[in-house]
Motif scaffolding. Structure first.
Motif, short mmCIF file in Angstrom:
data_model
loop_
_atom_site.label_atom_id
_atom_site.label_comp_id
_atom_site.label_asym_id
_atom_site.label_seq_id
_atom_site.Cartn_x
_atom_site.Cartn_y
_atom_site.Cartn_z
N ALA A 65 0.66 -25.57 6.98
CA ALA A 65 0.81 -25.00 8.32
C ALA A 65 -0.52 -24.38 8.75
CB ALA A 65 1.90 -23.93 8.30
N PRO A 66 -0.86 -24.53 10.02
CA PRO A 66 -2.10 -23.90 10.48
C PRO A 66 -2.04 -22.39 10.27
CG PRO A 66 -1.03 -25.11 12.26
CD PRO A 66 -0.16 -25.21 11.07
N ARG A 67 -3.15 -21.81 9.96
CA ARG A 67 -3.23 -20.36 9.74
C ARG A 67 -4.08 -19.73 10.82
NH1 ARG A 67 0.13 -18.28 5.72
NH2 ARG A 67 0.63 -20.03 4.39
N PHE A 68 -3.75 -18.51 11.16
CA PHE A 68 -4.46 -17.75 12.17
C PHE A 68 -4.93 -16.45 11.55
CE2 PHE A 68 -1.34 -20.45 14.10
CZ PHE A 68 -1.98 -20.99 15.21
N GLU A 69 -6.18 -16.10 11.80
CA GLU A 69 -6.71 -14.84 11.30
C GLU A 69 -6.37 -13.77 12.33
OE1 GLU A 69 -11.07 -13.62 10.94
OE2 GLU A 69 -10.48 -14.26 8.91
N VAL A 70 -5.72 -12.71 11.89
CA VAL A 70 -5.32 -11.63 12.79
C VAL A 70 -5.87 -10.31 12.29
CG1 VAL A 70 -3.23 -12.83 13.55
CG2 VAL A 70 -3.10 -11.30 11.60
N ASP A 71 -6.07 -9.39 13.22
CA ASP A 71 -6.51 -8.03 12.89
C ASP A 71 -5.30 -7.10 12.99
OD1 ASP A 71 -9.28 -8.67 12.68
OD2 ASP A 71 -9.39 -8.74 14.87
N LEU A 72 -5.05 -6.36 11.94
CA LEU A 72 -3.93 -5.43 11.94
C LEU A 72 -4.29 -4.17 12.71
CD1 LEU A 72 -2.89 -5.72 8.18
CD2 LEU A 72 -1.89 -6.90 10.13
N ILE A 73 -3.35 -3.69 13.51
CA ILE A 73 -3.56 -2.42 14.20
C ILE A 73 -2.67 -1.33 13.60
CG2 ILE A 73 -4.39 -3.44 16.35
CD1 ILE A 73 -1.58 -3.02 17.53
N LYS A 74 -1.86 -1.72 12.62
CA LYS A 74 -1.01 -0.79 11.86
C LYS A 74 -1.06 -1.23 10.40
CE LYS A 74 2.80 0.05 15.10
NZ LYS A 74 4.25 -0.15 15.22
N PRO A 75 -0.77 -0.33 9.47
CA PRO A 75 -0.64 -0.76 8.07
C PRO A 75 0.48 -1.80 7.96
CG PRO A 75 -0.77 1.62 8.21
CD PRO A 75 -0.61 1.11 9.62
N HIS A 76 0.32 -2.74 7.02
CA HIS A 76 1.28 -3.83 6.88
C HIS A 76 1.26 -4.33 5.43
CE1 HIS A 76 3.52 -7.47 7.77
NE2 HIS A 76 2.53 -8.21 7.30
N THR A 77 2.43 -4.74 4.93
CA THR A 77 2.53 -5.33 3.60
C THR A 77 2.90 -6.79 3.75
OG1 THR A 77 3.21 -3.24 2.64
CG2 THR A 77 3.68 -5.21 1.35
N GLN A 78 2.11 -7.66 3.11
CA GLN A 78 2.36 -9.09 3.15
C GLN A 78 2.23 -9.63 1.74
OE1 GLN A 78 0.34 -11.41 6.12
NE2 GLN A 78 0.42 -13.24 4.87
N ALA A 79 3.25 -10.37 1.31
CA ALA A 79 3.28 -10.97 -0.03
C ALA A 79 3.06 -9.90 -1.10
CB ALA A 79 2.25 -12.08 -0.14
N GLY A 80 3.63 -8.71 -0.86
CA GLY A 80 3.55 -7.63 -1.84
C GLY A 80 2.22 -6.89 -1.86
N ILE A 81 1.32 -7.22 -0.94
CA ILE A 81 0.02 -6.56 -0.89
C ILE A 81 -0.04 -5.69 0.36
CG2 ILE A 81 -2.48 -6.92 -0.76
CD1 ILE A 81 -1.97 -9.70 -2.02
N PHE A 141 -1.92 -3.68 3.28
CA PHE A 141 -3.16 -3.73 4.05
C PHE A 141 -3.18 -2.56 5.01
CE2 PHE A 141 -2.22 -8.11 2.87
CZ PHE A 141 -3.43 -8.55 2.38
N GLN A 142 -4.36 -2.01 5.22
CA GLN A 142 -4.53 -0.89 6.15
C GLN A 142 -4.85 -1.42 7.54
OE1 GLN A 142 -3.89 2.29 5.35
NE2 GLN A 142 -3.27 1.45 3.38
N SER A 143 -4.71 -0.55 8.52
CA SER A 143 -5.10 -0.87 9.89
C SER A 143 -6.55 -1.31 9.90
CB SER A 143 -4.92 0.37 10.75
OG SER A 143 -5.32 0.13 12.06
N GLY A 144 -6.86 -2.35 10.65
CA GLY A 144 -8.22 -2.89 10.72
C GLY A 144 -8.47 -4.06 9.79
#
Length: 69
Positions: free
Chosen positions: A22-38, A40-43
């Protein structure tokens, strides 16, 4: 296989699934987020699918346009 031989590959049957990434898109987080158990902080920048990108936008975890990578 000798150089002058040609391998013939039959097309996939209509019921077979084709393995496509599937095509992937690079995104910038503006809030903390957990993806695949990891976590990530804002930014942070992460790569997501179109469906994930839509969900992240709806949850206001990302903002703005994103580009396919």
């Amino acid at each position: 296989m000798p150089k002058d031989e040609v391998a013939v590959v039959a097309p996939a049957a209509s019921g077979d699934q084709v393995d496509r990434a599937a095509p992937r898109f690079e995104v910038d987080l503006i809030k903390p987020h957990t993806q695949a158990g990891i976590s990530f902080q804002s930014g942070a920048k992460i790569k997501v699918t179109a469906a994930q990108r839509t969900w992240l936008k709806a949850e206001k975890v990302i903002a703005g346009d994103t580009q396919e990578k």
